[in-house]
Design a protein around this motif. Structure first.
Motif, PDB file in Angstrom:
ATOM      1  N   LYS A 101     108.538  11.591 123.410  1.00 28.69           N
ATOM      2  CA  LYS A 101     107.922  12.199 124.592  1.00 28.69           C
ATOM      3  C   LYS A 101     107.575  13.671 124.359  1.00 28.69           C
ATOM      4  O   LYS A 101     106.766  14.237 125.080  1.00 28.69           O
ATOM      5  CB  LYS A 101     108.858  12.104 125.795  1.00 28.69           C
ATOM      6  N   GLY A 102     108.227  14.318 123.385  1.00 29.78           N
ATOM      7  CA  GLY A 102     107.982  15.731 123.120  1.00 29.78           C
ATOM      8  C   GLY A 102     108.808  16.660 123.997  1.00 29.78           C
ATOM      9  O   GLY A 102     108.612  17.871 123.986  1.00 29.78           O
ATOM     10  N   PHE A 103     109.737  16.094 124.772  1.00 24.38           N
ATOM     11  CA  PHE A 103     110.616  16.921 125.599  1.00 24.38           C
ATOM     12  C   PHE A 103     111.963  16.243 125.774  1.00 24.38           C
ATOM     13  O   PHE A 103     112.130  15.057 125.507  1.00 24.38           O
ATOM     14  CB  PHE A 103     109.990  17.219 126.967  1.00 24.38           C
ATOM     15  N   ARG A 104     112.915  17.063 126.228  1.00 26.00           N
ATOM     16  CA  ARG A 104     114.258  16.545 126.512  1.00 26.00           C
ATOM     17  C   ARG A 104     114.706  17.155 127.838  1.00 26.00           C
ATOM     18  O   ARG A 104     114.460  18.326 128.102  1.00 26.00           O
ATOM     19  CB  ARG A 104     115.168  16.922 125.357  1.00 26.00           C
ATOM     20  N   ILE A 105     115.368  16.358 128.643  1.00 23.31           N
ATOM     21  CA  ILE A 105     115.931  16.834 129.904  1.00 23.31           C
ATOM     22  C   ILE A 105     117.388  17.181 129.650  1.00 23.31           C
ATOM     23  O   ILE A 105     118.125  16.402 129.046  1.00 23.31           O
ATOM     24  CB  ILE A 105     115.803  15.769 131.005  1.00 23.31           C
ATOM     25  N   GLY A 106     117.777  18.373 130.089  1.00 22.11           N
ATOM     26  CA  GLY A 106     119.142  18.821 129.893  1.00 22.11           C
ATOM     27  C   GLY A 106     119.699  19.448 131.155  1.00 22.11           C
ATOM     28  O   GLY A 106     119.168  19.244 132.254  1.00 22.11           O
ATOM     29  N   THR A 107     120.739  20.220 130.992  1.00 18.92           N
ATOM     30  CA  THR A 107     121.356  20.906 132.127  1.00 18.92           C
ATOM     31  C   THR A 107     121.179  22.414 131.950  1.00 18.92           C
ATOM     32  O   THR A 107     121.032  22.906 130.832  1.00 18.92           O
ATOM     33  CB  THR A 107     122.853  20.573 132.229  1.00 18.92           C
ATOM     34  N   PRO A 108     121.197  23.153 133.047  1.00 15.39           N
ATOM     35  CA  PRO A 108     121.094  24.611 132.945  1.00 15.39           C
ATOM     36  C   PRO A 108     122.203  25.190 132.072  1.00 15.39           C
ATOM     37  O   PRO A 108     123.302  24.634 131.988  1.00 15.39           O
ATOM     38  CB  PRO A 108     121.237  25.076 134.398  1.00 15.39           C
ATOM     39  N   LYS A 109     121.906  26.325 131.416  1.00 13.96           N
ATOM     40  CA  LYS A 109     122.828  26.912 130.445  1.00 13.96           C
ATOM     41  C   LYS A 109     124.117  27.441 131.067  1.00 13.96           C
ATOM     42  O   LYS A 109     125.178  27.369 130.465  1.00 13.96           O
ATOM     43  CB  LYS A 109     122.147  28.070 129.706  1.00 13.96           C
ATOM     44  N   THR A 110     124.015  28.010 132.259  1.00 13.02           N
ATOM     45  CA  THR A 110     125.200  28.632 132.862  1.00 13.02           C
ATOM     46  C   THR A 110     125.460  28.065 134.249  1.00 13.02           C
ATOM     47  O   THR A 110     124.579  27.456 134.868  1.00 13.02           O
ATOM     48  CB  THR A 110     125.020  30.165 132.990  1.00 13.02           C
ATOM     49  N   GLU A 111     126.659  28.301 134.743  1.00 10.09           N
ATOM     50  CA  GLU A 111     127.011  27.864 136.090  1.00 10.09           C
ATOM     51  C   GLU A 111     126.127  28.548 137.137  1.00 10.09           C
ATOM     52  O   GLU A 111     125.727  27.937 138.126  1.00 10.09           O
ATOM     53  CB  GLU A 111     128.497  28.154 136.366  1.00 10.09           C
ATOM     54  N   ASN A 112     125.796  29.829 136.907  1.00 10.82           N
ATOM     55  CA  ASN A 112     124.924  30.552 137.844  1.00 10.82           C
ATOM     56  C   ASN A 112     123.511  29.993 137.863  1.00 10.82           C
ATOM     57  O   ASN A 112     122.790  30.160 138.843  1.00 10.82           O
ATOM     58  CB  ASN A 112     124.879  32.041 137.503  1.00 10.82           C
ATOM     59  N   SER A 113     123.111  29.351 136.767  1.00  5.99           N
ATOM     60  CA  SER A 113     121.776  28.754 136.721  1.00  5.99           C
ATOM     61  C   SER A 113     121.697  27.507 137.599  1.00  5.99           C
ATOM     62  O   SER A 113     120.631  27.160 138.093  1.00  5.99           O
ATOM     63  CB  SER A 113     121.413  28.374 135.284  1.00  5.99           C
ATOM     64  N   ARG A 114     122.820  26.855 137.812  1.00  9.11           N
ATOM     65  CA  ARG A 114     122.862  25.697 138.715  1.00  9.11           C
ATOM     66  C   ARG A 114     123.012  26.261 140.119  1.00  9.11           C
ATOM     67  O   ARG A 114     124.059  26.806 140.468  1.00  9.11           O
ATOM     68  CB  ARG A 114     124.057  24.803 138.384  1.00  9.11           C
ATOM     69  N   ARG A 115     121.944  26.159 140.896  1.00  8.25           N
ATOM     70  CA  ARG A 115     121.979  26.796 142.201  1.00  8.25           C
ATOM     71  C   ARG A 115     121.060  26.064 143.166  1.00  8.25           C
ATOM     72  O   ARG A 115     120.289  25.203 142.778  1.00  8.25           O
ATOM     73  CB  ARG A 115     121.566  28.254 142.085  1.00  8.25           C
ATOM     74  N   THR A 116     121.153  26.459 144.415  1.00  4.78           N
ATOM     75  CA  THR A 116     120.270  25.949 145.455  1.00  4.78           C
ATOM     76  C   THR A 116     119.482  27.125 146.006  1.00  4.78           C
ATOM     77  O   THR A 116     120.049  28.168 146.321  1.00  4.78           O
ATOM     78  CB  THR A 116     121.084  25.277 146.579  1.00  4.78           C
ATOM     79  N   ILE A 117     118.175  26.937 146.084  1.00  8.62           N
ATOM     80  CA  ILE A 117     117.280  27.987 146.555  1.00  8.62           C
ATOM     81  C   ILE A 117     116.618  27.508 147.843  1.00  8.62           C
ATOM     82  O   ILE A 117     116.097  26.387 147.909  1.00  8.62           O
ATOM     83  CB  ILE A 117     116.199  28.303 145.492  1.00  8.62           C
ATOM     84  N   THR A 118     116.627  28.356 148.861  1.00  6.82           N
ATOM     85  CA  THR A 118     115.940  28.047 150.104  1.00  6.82           C
ATOM     86  C   THR A 118     114.460  28.352 149.926  1.00  6.82           C
ATOM     87  O   THR A 118     114.095  29.442 149.479  1.00  6.82           O
ATOM     88  CB  THR A 118     116.519  28.886 151.266  1.00  6.82           C
ATOM     89  N   LEU A 119     113.626  27.396 150.256  1.00  3.91           N
ATOM     90  CA  LEU A 119     112.178  27.551 150.122  1.00  3.91           C
ATOM     91  C   LEU A 119     111.578  27.946 151.469  1.00  3.91           C
ATOM     92  O   LEU A 119     111.907  27.342 152.489  1.00  3.91           O
ATOM     93  CB  LEU A 119     111.541  26.246 149.653  1.00  3.91           C
ATOM     94  N   ASP A 120     110.695  28.948 151.449  1.00  2.00           N
ATOM     95  CA  ASP A 120     110.035  29.284 152.713  1.00  2.00           C
ATOM     96  C   ASP A 120     108.950  28.243 152.996  1.00  2.00           C
ATOM     97  O   ASP A 120     108.616  27.407 152.151  1.00  2.00           O
ATOM     98  CB  ASP A 120     109.504  30.715 152.715  1.00  2.00           C
TER      99      ASP A 120
END
Length: 123
Positions: free
Chosen positions: A22-41
Motif C-alpha cells: 500500500k505504501g503506508f503503515r498505520i501506527g500509533t502516536p509517538k507520545t502520550e501527549n500526541s494521543r488527544r481529543t481536539i474540539t472542532l469548531d
C-alpha cells in the motif's frame, strides 16, 4: 464528528512498497501527549462533513474502484490516503503559485509543510 470532537489515536507513515504494497503503515502516536481529543469548531466540522459527503458521492459514482476501508479523511481520487509526499508536493506547488517560494532553497532554508504547525493555535 457528530459530537464535534477529533480523537487522535492513529498515525499514517509512508513506507517503501517493498515493506507494504500500500505504501503506508498505520501506527500509533509517538507520545502520550500526541494521543488527544481536539474540539472542532463549527466551521471545521462543516468542512469535514462536506468532505465526507463528497467522498460518499464519489464512492457511489466509481463503485468498486473506491478503496477507503480505513475511513481516511484526506484521500486521492479513488479513496487511497493522501501521503506526506503528495501533501508536500501540493504544498510546494501552492507556494509557487502564490509567489511565496520559487522552488529554490533560500537563505532561510527550504519550505516545509511541517513548519505550518506554528501557524495555528487552538484552545
Amino acid at each position: 464528528m457528530e459530537m464535534g470532537l477529533l480523537h487522535v489515536r492513529q498515525t499514517i507513515d509512508d513506507v517503501p512498497v517493498s515493506e507494504n504494497p500500500k505504501g503506508f503503515r498505520i501506527g500509533t502516536p509517538k507520545t502520550e501527549n500526541s494521543r488527544r481529543t481536539i474540539t472542532l469548531d463549527k466551521t471545521v466540522l462543516d468542512v469535514l462533513i462536506d468532505i465526507r459527503q463528497r467522498q460518499d458521492a464519489e464512492a457511489d459514482r466509481i463503485g468498486t474502484a473506491w478503496n477507503n476501508p480505513d475511513g481516511f479523511v484526506f484521500t486521492r481520487l479513488t479513496g487511497s490516503p493522501v501521503l506526506s509526499q503528495h501533501a508536500y508536493w501540493a504544498f510546494k506547488q501552492s507556494l509557487k503559485r502564490a509567489g511565496i517560494w520559487d522552488g529554490v532553497a533560500k537563505s532561510s532554508g527550504d519550505a516545509y509543510l511541517h513548519h505550518l504547525r506554528h501557524t495555528f493555535g487552538y484552545d
